[in-house]
Design a protein around this motif. Structure first.
Motif, PDB file in Angstrom:
ATOM      1  N   ILE A 188     -30.754  -8.405 -36.419  1.00  0.00           N
ATOM      2  CA  ILE A 188     -31.292  -9.513 -36.891  1.00  0.00           C
ATOM      3  C   ILE A 188     -31.599  -9.449 -38.438  1.00  0.00           C
ATOM      4  CG2 ILE A 188     -33.523 -10.905 -36.738  1.00  0.00           C
ATOM      5  CD1 ILE A 188     -33.964  -9.535 -33.954  1.00  0.00           C
ATOM      6  N   VAL A 189     -32.062  -8.622 -39.137  1.00  0.00           N
ATOM      7  CA  VAL A 189     -32.047  -8.478 -40.638  1.00  0.00           C
ATOM      8  C   VAL A 189     -30.713  -8.799 -41.095  1.00  0.00           C
ATOM      9  CG1 VAL A 189     -32.406  -7.051 -42.504  1.00  0.00           C
ATOM     10  CG2 VAL A 189     -33.829  -6.958 -40.534  1.00  0.00           C
ATOM     11  N   SER A 190     -29.594  -8.163 -40.697  1.00  0.00           N
ATOM     12  CA  SER A 190     -28.312  -8.600 -41.163  1.00  0.00           C
ATOM     13  C   SER A 190     -27.963  -9.848 -41.003  1.00  0.00           C
ATOM     14  CB  SER A 190     -27.174  -7.683 -40.398  1.00  0.00           C
ATOM     15  OG  SER A 190     -27.375  -6.367 -40.623  1.00  0.00           O
ATOM     16  N   GLN A 191     -28.076 -10.631 -40.156  1.00  0.00           N
ATOM     17  CA  GLN A 191     -27.917 -12.188 -40.015  1.00  0.00           C
ATOM     18  C   GLN A 191     -28.768 -12.979 -40.959  1.00  0.00           C
ATOM     19  OE1 GLN A 191     -25.342 -13.241 -37.371  1.00  0.00           O
ATOM     20  NE2 GLN A 191     -25.594 -14.732 -38.860  1.00  0.00           N
ATOM     21  N   GLN A 192     -29.915 -12.425 -40.914  1.00  0.00           N
ATOM     22  CA  GLN A 192     -30.683 -13.165 -41.821  1.00  0.00           C
ATOM     23  C   GLN A 192     -30.056 -13.175 -43.250  1.00  0.00           C
ATOM     24  OE1 GLN A 192     -34.368 -11.306 -41.273  1.00  0.00           O
ATOM     25  NE2 GLN A 192     -35.071 -12.734 -39.636  1.00  0.00           N
ATOM     26  N   ILE A 193     -29.659 -12.157 -43.535  1.00  0.00           N
ATOM     27  CA  ILE A 193     -29.136 -11.833 -44.989  1.00  0.00           C
ATOM     28  C   ILE A 193     -27.912 -12.597 -45.110  1.00  0.00           C
ATOM     29  CG2 ILE A 193     -27.998 -10.139 -46.596  1.00  0.00           C
ATOM     30  CD1 ILE A 193     -29.922  -7.839 -45.371  1.00  0.00           C
ATOM     31  N   ILE A 194     -27.088 -12.628 -44.223  1.00  0.00           N
ATOM     32  CA  ILE A 194     -25.750 -13.352 -44.534  1.00  0.00           C
ATOM     33  C   ILE A 194     -25.983 -14.844 -44.203  1.00  0.00           C
ATOM     34  CG2 ILE A 194     -23.799 -13.954 -42.871  1.00  0.00           C
ATOM     35  CD1 ILE A 194     -23.893 -11.112 -41.951  1.00  0.00           C
ATOM     36  N   ASP A 195     -27.142 -15.193 -43.504  1.00  0.00           N
ATOM     37  CA  ASP A 195     -27.280 -16.783 -43.333  1.00  0.00           C
ATOM     38  C   ASP A 195     -27.833 -17.216 -44.926  1.00  0.00           C
ATOM     39  OD1 ASP A 195     -26.418 -16.907 -40.878  1.00  0.00           O
ATOM     40  OD2 ASP A 195     -28.400 -16.903 -39.981  1.00  0.00           O
ATOM     41  N   ALA A 196     -28.759 -16.421 -45.250  1.00  0.00           N
ATOM     42  CA  ALA A 196     -29.385 -16.871 -46.577  1.00  0.00           C
ATOM     43  C   ALA A 196     -28.268 -16.789 -47.760  1.00  0.00           C
ATOM     44  CB  ALA A 196     -30.505 -15.768 -46.981  1.00  0.00           C
ATOM     45  N   HIS A 197     -27.173 -15.933 -47.447  1.00  0.00           N
ATOM     46  CA  HIS A 197     -26.222 -15.859 -48.494  1.00  0.00           C
ATOM     47  C   HIS A 197     -25.292 -17.125 -48.416  1.00  0.00           C
ATOM     48  CE1 HIS A 197     -22.498 -14.415 -50.418  1.00  0.00           C
ATOM     49  NE2 HIS A 197     -23.234 -13.906 -51.496  1.00  0.00           N
ATOM     50  N   LYS A 198     -24.760 -17.367 -47.261  1.00  0.00           N
ATOM     51  CA  LYS A 198     -24.162 -18.372 -46.940  1.00  0.00           C
ATOM     52  C   LYS A 198     -24.833 -19.723 -47.625  1.00  0.00           C
ATOM     53  CE  LYS A 198     -21.767 -17.062 -43.034  1.00  0.00           C
ATOM     54  NZ  LYS A 198     -21.373 -17.108 -41.555  1.00  0.00           N
ATOM     55  N   ARG A 199     -26.134 -19.968 -47.359  1.00  0.00           N
ATOM     56  CA  ARG A 199     -26.693 -21.097 -48.085  1.00  0.00           C
ATOM     57  C   ARG A 199     -26.890 -21.009 -49.755  1.00  0.00           C
ATOM     58  NH1 ARG A 199     -29.745 -25.466 -47.479  1.00  0.00           N
ATOM     59  NH2 ARG A 199     -31.670 -25.763 -48.506  1.00  0.00           N
ATOM     60  N   TYR A 200     -27.201 -19.789 -49.984  1.00  0.00           N
ATOM     61  CA  TYR A 200     -26.987 -19.711 -51.633  1.00  0.00           C
ATOM     62  C   TYR A 200     -25.671 -20.194 -51.982  1.00  0.00           C
ATOM     63  CZ  TYR A 200     -26.989 -16.907 -55.873  1.00  0.00           C
ATOM     64  OH  TYR A 200     -27.090 -16.528 -57.188  1.00  0.00           O
ATOM     65  N   GLU A 201     -24.607 -19.569 -51.595  1.00  0.00           N
ATOM     66  CA  GLU A 201     -23.399 -19.732 -52.163  1.00  0.00           C
ATOM     67  C   GLU A 201     -23.022 -21.556 -51.768  1.00  0.00           C
ATOM     68  OE1 GLU A 201     -21.157 -18.182 -53.584  1.00  0.00           O
ATOM     69  OE2 GLU A 201     -22.476 -16.440 -53.564  1.00  0.00           O
ATOM     70  N   HIS A 202     -23.483 -21.831 -50.784  1.00  0.00           N
ATOM     71  CA  HIS A 202     -23.348 -23.635 -50.413  1.00  0.00           C
ATOM     72  C   HIS A 202     -23.963 -24.316 -51.273  1.00  0.00           C
ATOM     73  CE1 HIS A 202     -22.975 -27.513 -48.732  1.00  0.00           C
ATOM     74  NE2 HIS A 202     -24.226 -27.474 -48.611  1.00  0.00           N
ATOM     75  N   LEU A 203     -25.280 -23.856 -51.656  1.00  0.00           N
ATOM     76  CA  LEU A 203     -25.956 -24.619 -53.012  1.00  0.00           C
ATOM     77  C   LEU A 203     -25.361 -24.604 -54.223  1.00  0.00           C
ATOM     78  CD1 LEU A 203     -29.638 -24.117 -51.765  1.00  0.00           C
ATOM     79  CD2 LEU A 203     -28.564 -26.343 -51.520  1.00  0.00           C
ATOM     80  N   LYS A 204     -25.086 -23.363 -54.407  1.00  0.00           N
ATOM     81  CA  LYS A 204     -24.243 -22.900 -56.000  1.00  0.00           C
ATOM     82  C   LYS A 204     -23.097 -23.949 -55.943  1.00  0.00           C
ATOM     83  CE  LYS A 204     -23.816 -19.456 -57.960  1.00  0.00           C
ATOM     84  NZ  LYS A 204     -23.638 -17.813 -58.455  1.00  0.00           N
ATOM     85  N   GLU A 205     -22.278 -23.924 -54.982  1.00  0.00           N
ATOM     86  CA  GLU A 205     -21.189 -24.837 -54.984  1.00  0.00           C
ATOM     87  C   GLU A 205     -21.233 -26.114 -55.115  1.00  0.00           C
ATOM     88  OE1 GLU A 205     -17.331 -25.776 -52.246  1.00  0.00           O
ATOM     89  OE2 GLU A 205     -18.343 -23.741 -51.855  1.00  0.00           O
TER      90      GLU A 205
END
Length: 590
Positions: A82-99
């Protein structure tokens, strides 16, 4: 040395397959060769979970420089998923917002000079048959707009005019229209500000998950081992009530495996690998020769099972090449202190410390060569102080070039001597003796053609003797003409290569000289600018710092290019080492 291997065939009853793999894993001896492509539901599940954990670890490693927030936390496996999925989801949103922020900044820059307006108002005016459109045209083309439209030049940029065109109805305009933004300039700026705050919040949130990194690494290792286990199990061959596998193990572990086989009731057969078998490579060397292992791992190369392990010669000559290519005691000291600093900072966390000791050796070689040649952050300034190098001849251009050719001849001769020793007492060993003779003839020829030295009287006899031995003994057989044909083909392919390979060692001189020249050039530039004032002193210091930093960065790169090449290509080619091997990786619990 490359450790001789035994090929192992092991047979068990179907019901004992699981326990056999567990026991083999506990022994940690057998490198498995799958009988069939390992596929199972368990393997797919573990691979999916492993992919999830690896992605999470990669994200955490990307923010490893952030302060570790919170205490180290421990979760069970399901919790870590669950922690891994949370980290990945947060990172995807982070990359999307940066882009999206980059795109938003581009739009803001584009519309900043047009001023703020509400795009929805433009759409509202359209309903009343009033059209507002945006164009970028050349200034001299403004008069080409159709009559009946209102043109407002908002701003000019070079020869272009950016115009707002207002019209009743939608007449055809012979210019490309600029598509208006979806939202107003003020809304874009507000969205950019909000996204920046969200990005920082997500970044902080990801950093807070670094406390799970150790547990995720432990889970990754556990999943790797589980995957290895189920792949081993699924890769076994099956025949009715029996299950079988094959693999390879070091020759000196034979009794240990036989003892386990007797205890567990396994059927086992040990034999020598055939020429057609793909045998893994296990290298065992003295500690000093094993120092080259980090470099081989970096290059991702390993000799084939039936090739030579050149590690001892690699470390000796690579160290010499490093010293010659860097060629400066000052730079050597910088590398030494950097290695000591990094070793002290992270040494406890690194299991294999051979990379540190490799750099200690290489740095020392650069220091020694710099002392021998009188180079310490350059050569000229030190010579003006009256310092004399320990070996002045190493600064003589002709001598050092000849010395490079000599190193090449010795290096390549060792390769053929090694091959000859392995072939003995076969007559084919004489072909390598012939190549040694040709290499030394190439050495004298290089000195003659490039340095102007006289060609020795015995040089032609070296060539004649070498060609004769290669011609008759490359492939000795009863049919002499056929054997000569093979030898003639080898001569045609290798004769010129031997000369160019010897000459290629001159790169040691050329690259080393370039480094010294760069150092002296920046030193001279700094000395010429320095007029004794504080400003010129600072500028001179910055020039010296920039020049020597450039050399310190480029030095290891040149070593990786040239020092590695001479070992991996020139020497290995003559030693018939193609680096075609793959690493021995036994099934194990560790």
């Amino acid at each position: 040395m490359i450790v001789p291997m035994k090929k192992v065939f092991l047979v068990v009853q179907n019901k004992d397959a699981d326990s056999a793999i567990k026991n083999l894993r506990r022994l940690g001896l057998l490198h498995l060769e799958h009988e069939q492509d390992p596929k199972s539901r368990e393997i797919s599940s573990i691979q999916d979970e492993l992919n999830l954990v690896n992605q999470a670890i990669t994200v955490l490693e990307s923010v490893a420089q952030e302060p570790r927030l919170g205490k180290i936390k421990h979760e069970k496996q399901e919790g870590l998923k669950i922690v891994s999925q949370q980290i990945i989801d947060a990172h995807k949103r982070y990359e999307h917002l940066k882009e999206y922020s980059v795109t938003l900044k581009s739009h803001i820059n584009q519309w900043e000079r047009w001023g703020d307006f509400e795009p929805n108002d433009i759409q509202g005016l359209k309903k009343n048959n009033i059209y507002l459109r945006f164009y970028e045209v050349l200034k001299n083309q403004i008069n080409n707009f159709p009559k009946g439209v209102v043109i407002k030049n908002i701003f000019t940029q070079g020869a272009a005019a950016n115009c707002l065109v207002v019209s009743i109805g939608c007449p055809e305009i012979p210019f490309k229209e600029i598509e208006p933004p979806k939202i107003s300039l003020n809304a874009m700026k507000h969205r950019l500000s909000e996204d920046a705050r969200t990005i920082e919040f997500i970044k902080k949130n990801i950093a807070e998950h670094i406390c799970y990194e150790d547990d995720l690494l432990i889970l990754k290792n556990s999943l790797d081992k589980d995957l290895e286990f189920y792949q081993a199990l699924a890769g076994m061959g099956r025949d009715e009530s029996l299950t079988y596998l094959k693999g390879y193990m070091p020759f000196d572990a034979e009794m240990k495996l036989l003892t386990a086989a007797r205890k567990e009731g396994w059927g086992i057969l040990l034999k020598e690998p055939s020429e057609d078998d793909l045998v893994p490579t296990l290298m065992r060397n003295p500690a000093w020769a094993a120092l080259i292992r980090p470099l081989l791992k970096l290059l991702e190369i390993i000799p084939g099972y039936r090739e030579l392990d050149i590690s001892p010669l690699f470390i000796i000559f690579f160290s010499l090449f490093f010293g010659m290519l860097i060629g400066d005691a000052g730079y050597g000291l910088i590398y030494l202190f950097l290695t000591m600093f990094i070793h002290k900072r992270i040494g406890r966390r690194v299991k294999d410390k051979s990379a540190f000791f490799l750099f200690y050796v290489l740095s020392s070689c650069a220091i020694i060569w710099g002392i021998l040649t009188g180079n310490f952050f350059g050569h000229e300034w030190l010579a003006k102080t009256g310092f004399k190098p320990l070996v002045p001849a190493l600064n003589d251009v002709s001598f050092i070039q000849a010395f490079c050719f000599f190193i090449g001849a010795v290096h390549l001769s060792i390769a053929h001597s090694w091959r000859a020793a392995l072939k003995a007492p076969s007559l084919s060993a004489l072909a390598d003796v012939g190549w040694i003779s040709i290499i030394w003839a190439a050495f004298f020829l290089a000195k003659t053609l490039l340095l102007g030295d006289g060609f020795p009287f015995f040089g032609k006899w070296l060539i004649i003797a070498g060609l004769t031995l290669v011609l008759f003994f490359t492939s000795p057989q009863r049919n002499i003409l056929k054997g000569m044909g093979v030898g003639l083909g080898t001569i045609a392919l290798g004769l010129m290569n031997n000369f160019t390979d010897v000459v290629s060692y001159i790169r040691l001189f050329a690259v080393g000289l370039a480094g010294v020249a760069i150092a002296d050039a920046f030193n001279s530039m700094a000395a010429g600018i320095n007029k004794g004032t504080i400003i010129t002193l600072v500028v001179s210091g910055l020039i010296i710092l920039a020049g020597h930093t450039l050399n310190i960065i480029l030095g290891p790169i040149s070593v990786l290019i040239h020092g590695v090449r001479l070992n991996v290509l020139e020497f290995s080619g003559h030693a018939n080492v193609s680096w075609s091997g793959f690493e021995y990786k036994p099934l194990s619990e560790k």
